[in-house]
Design a protein around this motif. Structure first.
Motif, PDB file in Angstrom:
ATOM      1  N   LYS A 136       0.642  -1.245  -0.189  1.00 38.83           N
ATOM      2  CA  LYS A 136       0.107   0.039   0.026  1.00 38.83           C
ATOM      3  C   LYS A 136       0.997   1.046   0.116  1.00 38.83           C
ATOM      4  CE  LYS A 136      -4.027  -2.138   2.369  1.00 38.83           C
ATOM      5  NZ  LYS A 136      -5.055  -2.078   3.314  1.00 38.83           N
ATOM      6  N   ALA A 137       2.185   1.163   0.274  1.00 38.90           N
ATOM      7  CA  ALA A 137       2.883   2.307   0.356  1.00 38.90           C
ATOM      8  C   ALA A 137       3.376   2.918  -1.331  1.00 38.90           C
ATOM      9  CB  ALA A 137       4.182   2.005   1.213  1.00 38.90           C
ATOM     10  N   GLY A 138       2.888   2.287  -2.182  1.00 36.69           N
ATOM     11  CA  GLY A 138       3.402   2.528  -3.651  1.00 36.69           C
ATOM     12  C   GLY A 138       4.695   2.540  -3.847  1.00 36.69           C
ATOM     13  N   ILE A 139       5.381   1.511  -3.857  1.00 30.22           N
ATOM     14  CA  ILE A 139       6.658   1.189  -4.135  1.00 30.22           C
ATOM     15  C   ILE A 139       7.003   1.111  -5.507  1.00 30.22           C
ATOM     16  CG2 ILE A 139       8.801  -0.351  -3.626  1.00 30.22           C
ATOM     17  CD1 ILE A 139       7.484  -0.736  -0.818  1.00 30.22           C
ATOM     18  N   SER A 140       7.772   1.691  -6.241  1.00 29.06           N
ATOM     19  CA  SER A 140       8.046   1.704  -7.456  1.00 29.06           C
ATOM     20  C   SER A 140       9.441   0.762  -7.692  1.00 29.06           C
ATOM     21  CB  SER A 140       8.366   3.062  -8.217  1.00 29.06           C
ATOM     22  OG  SER A 140       9.512   3.843  -7.622  1.00 29.06           O
TER      23      SER A 140
END
Length: 212
Positions: free
Chosen positions: A49-53
């Protein structure tokens, strides 16, 4: 049949670099690759959910440095900034290494310019039973607002619950996949819908890296 080449692997050593940076003897090579896989799997699954790219791993003699590029650093840091310590301690136990683990959090200023984050957003929309054409159109609009020069989105599977699986794609602007100087950001993810798995591929053209 078409000969498909991964856009990132195609450009390694030209405009792109490896996600892991280290050197080892042949005896320990497979062990370090397995450690890198475990590190990335843990971070991507536990911090989804932390939006890791991307997760970059740099190994030195007695230290493993992990750089986590994220759109929501607050979710990783947690209250009082204890999140990094939890990640570090868990990884220390997971890979069982004697070298020190250092975790750096790098904030992504513009998440709509990252292909993997855009693909994850479309995946979430499809899982909420949004029509795939609408999800794709909204994804293209988000990329255009972020001043992307070109975007291609491809979705495969039982689209909108159709009986027969098919593949559909939409392209806006230029996406020069055979130009080595072109900065192409590629991502692939899956949407777990109630009528089956949908595959989502995104290509983003961010401009040319090297001017001749």
């Amino acid at each position: 049949m078409g000969q498909k080449t991964h856009p990132s692997g195609f450009r390694i050593g030209i405009t792109k670099f490896h996600q892991s940076s280290w050197f080892s003897k042949m005896k320990s090579y497979s062990q370090i690759i397995e450690e890198d896989y475990k590190i990335r799997k843990y971070i991507n699954e536990s911090l989804y959910k932390a939006g890791i790219s991307k997760v970059k791993i740099d190994r030195k003699l007695d230290q493993t440095e992990i750089n986590i590029h994220t759109a929501r650093p607050g979710l990783i840091l947690g209250k009082m900034g204890t999140g990094i310590d939890i990640i570090r301690n868990t990884l220390q136990k997971l890979i069982n290494t004697k070298s020190k683990i250092r975790v750096n959090i790098i904030e992504i200023k513009d998440p709509d310019r990252e292909a993997i984050l855009l693909a994850q957003w479309i995946s979430q929309q499809l899982e909420k039973r949004v029509a795939f054409r609408r999800a794709v159109r909204q994804g293209i609009q988000k990329a255009q607002k972020a001043h992307i020069k070109g975007i291609k989105i491809q979705i495969s599977g039982r689209l909108n619950g159709a009986e027969i699986a098919r593949t559909e794609w939409v392209r806006e602007g230029r996406v020069p996949l055979q130009t080595l100087r072109a900065n192409i950001d590629y991502a692939y993810t899956r949407a777990q819908t109630i009528y089956g798995i949908l595959g989502i591929k995104i290509w983003l053209f961010k401009g040319k890296e090297i001017e001749v």
